[in-house]
Design a protein around this motif. Structure first.
Motif, mmCIF file in Angstrom:
data_model
loop_
_atom_site.group_PDB
_atom_site.id
_atom_site.type_symbol
_atom_site.label_atom_id
_atom_site.label_comp_id
_atom_site.label_asym_id
_atom_site.label_seq_id
_atom_site.Cartn_x
_atom_site.Cartn_y
_atom_site.Cartn_z
ATOM 1 N N LEU A 40 0.855 -1.188 0.000
ATOM 2 C CA LEU A 40 0.000 0.000 0.000
ATOM 3 C C LEU A 40 0.887 1.233 0.000
ATOM 4 O O LEU A 40 1.824 1.338 0.801
ATOM 5 N N VAL A 41 0.580 2.157 -0.888
ATOM 6 C CA VAL A 41 1.275 3.446 -0.926
ATOM 7 C C VAL A 41 0.279 4.510 -0.500
ATOM 8 O O VAL A 41 -0.843 4.563 -1.007
ATOM 9 N N VAL A 42 0.680 5.349 0.451
ATOM 10 C CA VAL A 42 -0.152 6.458 0.903
ATOM 11 C C VAL A 42 0.308 7.706 0.152
ATOM 12 O O VAL A 42 1.483 8.070 0.201
ATOM 13 N N ILE A 43 -0.640 8.330 -0.539
ATOM 14 C CA ILE A 43 -0.351 9.537 -1.314
ATOM 15 C C ILE A 43 -1.036 10.706 -0.620
ATOM 16 O O ILE A 43 -2.237 10.661 -0.370
ATOM 17 N N SER A 44 -0.259 11.721 -0.300
ATOM 18 C CA SER A 44 -0.803 12.884 0.399
ATOM 19 C C SER A 44 -0.443 14.143 -0.377
ATOM 20 O O SER A 44 0.699 14.294 -0.836
ATOM 21 N N GLY A 45 -1.398 15.027 -0.511
ATOM 22 C CA GLY A 45 -1.130 16.299 -1.174
ATOM 23 C C GLY A 45 -0.306 17.207 -0.285
ATOM 24 O O GLY A 45 -0.045 16.906 0.873
ATOM 25 N N ASN A 46 0.091 18.326 -0.841
ATOM 26 C CA ASN A 46 0.814 19.315 -0.048
ATOM 27 C C ASN A 46 -0.168 20.377 0.448
ATOM 28 O O ASN A 46 -1.378 20.223 0.317
ATOM 29 N N ALA A 47 0.327 21.454 0.974
ATOM 30 C CA ALA A 47 -0.551 22.503 1.508
ATOM 31 C C ALA A 47 -1.434 23.120 0.434
ATOM 32 O O ALA A 47 -2.442 23.732 0.733
ATOM 33 N N GLY A 48 -1.069 22.935 -0.818
ATOM 34 C CA GLY A 48 -1.885 23.431 -1.923
ATOM 35 C C GLY A 48 -3.014 22.482 -2.287
ATOM 36 O O GLY A 48 -3.803 22.766 -3.173
ATOM 37 N N GLY A 49 -3.073 21.343 -1.604
ATOM 38 C CA GLY A 49 -4.125 20.367 -1.869
ATOM 39 C C GLY A 49 -3.729 19.378 -2.946
ATOM 40 O O GLY A 49 -2.572 19.284 -3.343
#
Length: 75
Positions: A40-49
């Motif tokens: 499983l890879v968790v993908i998270s955006g940055n402060a810009g979404g």
């Protein structure tokens, strides 16, 4: 899309201003094409979404038998 429970905290630790509240974090799952549960890879955006690349990454991973979840924690 679904949501997962989370906690949002603000203020300064160990002071009266420190407060936490429960939140719901939008999450988007891309399941491995072969149904595998081994990665499983968790993908998270940055402060810009999030932007259009994030679902592209998730689809690519799923097509290559890697599960992915995108967390939109900056809502």
């Amino acid at each position: 899309a679904t949501t997962i429970p989370g906690t949002s905290c603000t203020g300064f630790w160990k002071t009266p201003s420190f407060q936490c509240r429960p939140i719901q974090i939008p999450a988007y799952f891309a399941r491995a094409k072969d149904g595998s549960r081994s990665a499983l890879v968790v993908i998270s955006g940055n402060a810009g979404g999030l932007d259009s690349r994030h679902p592209d990454y998730a689809r690519y991973l799923a097509e290559h038998n890697i599960n992915a979840v995108i967390l939109d924690s900056f809502v």
